[in-house]
Scaffold this motif. Structure first.
Motif, mmCIF file in Angstrom:
data_model
loop_
_atom_site.group_PDB
_atom_site.id
_atom_site.type_symbol
_atom_site.label_atom_id
_atom_site.label_comp_id
_atom_site.label_asym_id
_atom_site.label_seq_id
_atom_site.Cartn_x
_atom_site.Cartn_y
_atom_site.Cartn_z
ATOM 1 N N PRO A 135 0.825 -1.216 0.000
ATOM 2 C CA PRO A 135 0.000 0.000 0.000
ATOM 3 C C PRO A 135 0.860 1.267 0.000
ATOM 4 O O PRO A 135 2.074 1.220 0.238
ATOM 5 C CB PRO A 135 -0.795 -0.117 1.306
ATOM 6 N N GLU A 136 0.211 2.390 -0.231
ATOM 7 C CA GLU A 136 0.867 3.693 -0.184
ATOM 8 C C GLU A 136 1.478 3.918 1.198
ATOM 9 O O GLU A 136 0.893 3.556 2.219
ATOM 10 C CB GLU A 136 -0.170 4.779 -0.485
ATOM 11 N N ARG A 137 2.654 4.536 1.211
ATOM 12 C CA ARG A 137 3.313 4.821 2.485
ATOM 13 C C ARG A 137 2.804 6.147 3.045
ATOM 14 O O ARG A 137 2.676 7.135 2.316
ATOM 15 C CB ARG A 137 4.838 4.903 2.318
ATOM 16 N N ALA A 143 2.087 -6.444 5.773
ATOM 17 C CA ALA A 143 1.684 -7.375 4.719
ATOM 18 C C ALA A 143 0.787 -8.477 5.264
ATOM 19 O O ALA A 143 -0.176 -8.895 4.609
ATOM 20 C CB ALA A 143 2.921 -7.972 4.053
ATOM 21 N N GLU A 144 1.078 -8.952 6.464
ATOM 22 C CA GLU A 144 0.249 -9.978 7.084
ATOM 23 C C GLU A 144 -1.156 -9.440 7.356
ATOM 24 O O GLU A 144 -2.162 -10.108 7.083
ATOM 25 C CB GLU A 144 0.879 -10.468 8.385
ATOM 26 N N ALA A 145 -1.219 -8.212 7.881
ATOM 27 C CA ALA A 145 -2.523 -7.601 8.149
ATOM 28 C C ALA A 145 -3.293 -7.367 6.852
ATOM 29 O O ALA A 145 -4.513 -7.599 6.785
ATOM 30 C CB ALA A 145 -2.337 -6.288 8.889
ATOM 31 N N GLN A 146 -2.610 -6.919 5.828
ATOM 32 C CA GLN A 146 -3.254 -6.683 4.539
ATOM 33 C C GLN A 146 -3.829 -7.980 3.991
ATOM 34 O O GLN A 146 -4.964 -8.008 3.476
ATOM 35 C CB GLN A 146 -2.224 -6.106 3.567
ATOM 36 N N ARG A 147 -3.101 -9.068 4.107
ATOM 37 C CA ARG A 147 -3.576 -10.376 3.659
ATOM 38 C C ARG A 147 -4.837 -10.772 4.423
ATOM 39 O O ARG A 147 -5.816 -11.264 3.852
ATOM 40 C CB ARG A 147 -2.479 -11.418 3.851
ATOM 41 N N GLU A 148 -4.808 -10.550 5.736
ATOM 42 C CA GLU A 148 -5.971 -10.876 6.564
ATOM 43 C C GLU A 148 -7.202 -10.090 6.104
ATOM 44 O O GLU A 148 -8.309 -10.637 6.027
ATOM 45 C CB GLU A 148 -5.676 -10.557 8.029
ATOM 46 N N LEU A 149 -7.023 -8.825 5.823
ATOM 47 C CA LEU A 149 -8.162 -7.978 5.473
ATOM 48 C C LEU A 149 -8.760 -8.335 4.120
ATOM 49 O O LEU A 149 -9.977 -8.246 3.934
ATOM 50 C CB LEU A 149 -7.748 -6.509 5.507
ATOM 51 N N THR A 150 -7.917 -8.757 3.157
ATOM 52 C CA THR A 150 -8.469 -9.130 1.854
ATOM 53 C C THR A 150 -9.398 -10.328 1.985
ATOM 54 O O THR A 150 -10.340 -10.480 1.186
ATOM 55 C CB THR A 150 -7.356 -9.475 0.847
ATOM 56 N N ARG A 151 -9.168 -11.165 2.988
ATOM 57 C CA ARG A 151 -10.005 -12.360 3.165
ATOM 58 C C ARG A 151 -11.436 -12.009 3.556
ATOM 59 O O ARG A 151 -12.332 -12.832 3.378
ATOM 60 C CB ARG A 151 -9.381 -13.270 4.226
ATOM 61 N N ALA A 153 -3.472 3.322 3.363
ATOM 62 C CA ALA A 153 -2.051 3.637 3.461
ATOM 63 C C ALA A 153 -1.452 2.764 4.564
ATOM 64 O O ALA A 153 -2.174 2.018 5.245
ATOM 65 C CB ALA A 153 -1.834 5.119 3.767
ATOM 66 N N ALA A 154 -0.138 2.885 4.743
ATOM 67 C CA ALA A 154 0.540 2.125 5.794
ATOM 68 C C ALA A 154 1.797 2.862 6.204
ATOM 69 O O ALA A 154 2.358 3.664 5.454
ATOM 70 C CB ALA A 154 0.887 0.721 5.309
#
Length: 459
Positions: A250-252, A319-327, A335-336
């Motif tokens: 994601p965008e920084r 990245a782990e959190a982003q993966r969780e959220l896509t589920r 952003a991150a």
């Protein structure tokens, strides 16, 4: 040639995906949105995925089935009775799919979790049943996710379906459910061993196979509690044939952007564990640590569609959190930022005092404090602190005005939910202490008076 079944775990949602293969070709049952995990498992086994099976239109996550079939060219088997907007290979009760000479799969209609739910029986010398949300380890899938109007019909369907599985399958048939490993899709706690089970073992331990129908119906309905609010969005997403997850970075966000997003009322989520968050965090941010059911509780509490910025110690954590959220259908973080709280703001850091139940017992001798219990209704009924205010965590955002005035001590069963709730309450400017302690082990031992529903009724 032997058949292998690989379980791909998603602990944060309490679900499992299965990859079954004969050493050459494979089929997949109930894949999660992030299909790269399935593709990697198939590559490691040296097999080709030729078939994908859905047991039902899922309510607790966005499926990866459509995207996986598109990626691999596999046949995508979805119940012919399900109303979907994509091309699929329709399948019905009794249909048999010859994936290979060693992989013969038979569909069984097992309604209860949904009306069109299918289980898939892998026939042969080592039989298995992929039971989805039907027969779980020591439980069944909950029957109320399609709405109250259907619950009473579905719970009886669930009873009949479990009995059908037990009647038609041999005792040595391995049971391979999708839900039941902490999933809110389970009707009751599965408890006990969740590593493996068989039809024979379920006959011994599962209430649905030992109780008469009326007792099962009554106990199941009485045990139903709230389920995550984001579930309402999952069925429509899955019926539309969702694309694969976009896991690009994601965008920084720099300090100015973080400040602007906070001022705009967006959600800035601190992914660190509750101890680190308590020691120092950006004022106004919320603590959903990756060490608990992160996506379940974030998806449950956030007003759907609110932009989310992830704050983590490392890119790997984000990245782990982003993966969780896509589920669960939160496709892209706004952003991150990574590093330490000092890297995210120029303002003084906020802290969140933490304590134990023994500390609460001592404090109560010296000054009045409000106690906020954020556990679920069933937990509250079983036992709660005398004088505590009950506000389940999933209601905390919409019922914030019911949080007591003054100093508030927040607790749950072990600390994770308490930290989430306390961070939300603290962001409103209230004085908050989070009780980071085990309720079952420590509350009564600290001398705090407990009350149960049974005691209230008898009184």
């Amino acid at each position: 040639m032997t058949t292998s079944i690989i379980a791909i775990e998603t602990p944060s949602l309490g679900d499992r995906t299965y990859l079954a293969h004969d050493g050459d070709v494979a089929f997949v049952v109930d894949p999660q949105r992030d299909i790269d995990r399935v593709l990697e498992a198939a590559a490691a086994a040296g097999v080709r995925i030729t078939h994908v099976f859905e047991t039902h239109i899922h309510n607790d996550y966005v499926t990866g089935g459509y995207a996986l079939a598109q990626e691999t060219g596999a046949a995508y088997h979805v119940n012919a009775a399900d109303e979907v907007s994509f091309e699929r290979t329709p399948i019905r009760d009794g249909d048999v799919v010859e994936v290979s000479p060693e992989l013969r799969v038979r569909a069984m209609h097992t309604p209860g979790h949904t009306f069109t739910h299918l289980s898939y029986v892998l026939e042969g010398e080592e039989p298995a049943v992929f039971s989805g949300g039907s027969l779980l380890f020591g439980s069944t899938g909950r029957p109320d996710l399609l709405g109250e109007a259907h619950t009473h019909d579905l719970v009886r369907h669930q009873y009949s379906s479990a009995r059908r599985l037990a009647a038609e399958l041999s005792d040595d048939t391995r049971v391979m459910p999708t839900h039941g490993f902490g999933s809110f899709c389970a009707a009751t706690s599965t408890g006990g061993d969740t590593t493996a089970s068989t039809i024979g073992q379920e006959r011994l331990i599962n209430p649905v196979l030992s109780q008469d129908e009326e007792d099962f119906v009554a106990d199941t309905l009485a045990g139903l509690d709230a389920y995550p609010a984001y579930y309402v969005h999952m069925g429509p997403a899955n019926a539309a044939g969702p694309a694969a997850a976009d896991l690009s970075e994601p965008e920084r966000a720099d300090k100015d952007q973080i400040r602007r997003r906070l001022e705009a009322g967006e959600w800035l989520v601190d992914l660190r564990n509750r101890t680190a968050f308590a020691a120092g965090h950006v004022p106004g941010t919320f603590n959903f640590g990756l060490d608990g059911q992160f996506s379940t509780y974030l998806g449950w509490l956030i007003p759907w569609g609110t932009p989310v910025t992830l704050l983590g110690e490392s890119r790997e954590q984000v990245a782990e959190a982003q993966r969780e959220l896509t589920r669960i259908g939160i496709d892209r973080p706004a952003a991150a930022a990574t590093g330490r709280p000092e890297d995210w703001t120029d303002a003084p850091l906020a802290t969140l005092p933490s304590a134990t139940f023994a500390d609460l017992a001592q404090v109560r001798h010296h000054r009045p404090v409000a106690v906020l219990d954020v556990r679920r209704a069933g937990e509250w009924r079983a036992a709660h602190l005398d004088g505590a205010v009950h506000l389940p965590i999933h209601d905390i955002v919409t019922r914030m005005d019911e949080v007591p005035e003054g100093e508030v001590w927040v607790h749950c069963a072990s600390g994770y939910r308490a930290s989430v709730a306390a961070s939300l309450v603290a962001a409103t400017g209230r004085r908050v202490v989070v009780i980071d302690d085990n309720f079952g082990l420590s509350a009564e031992a600290a001398g705090l008076p407990l009350v149960s529903e049974a005691e209230q009724v008898s009184a």
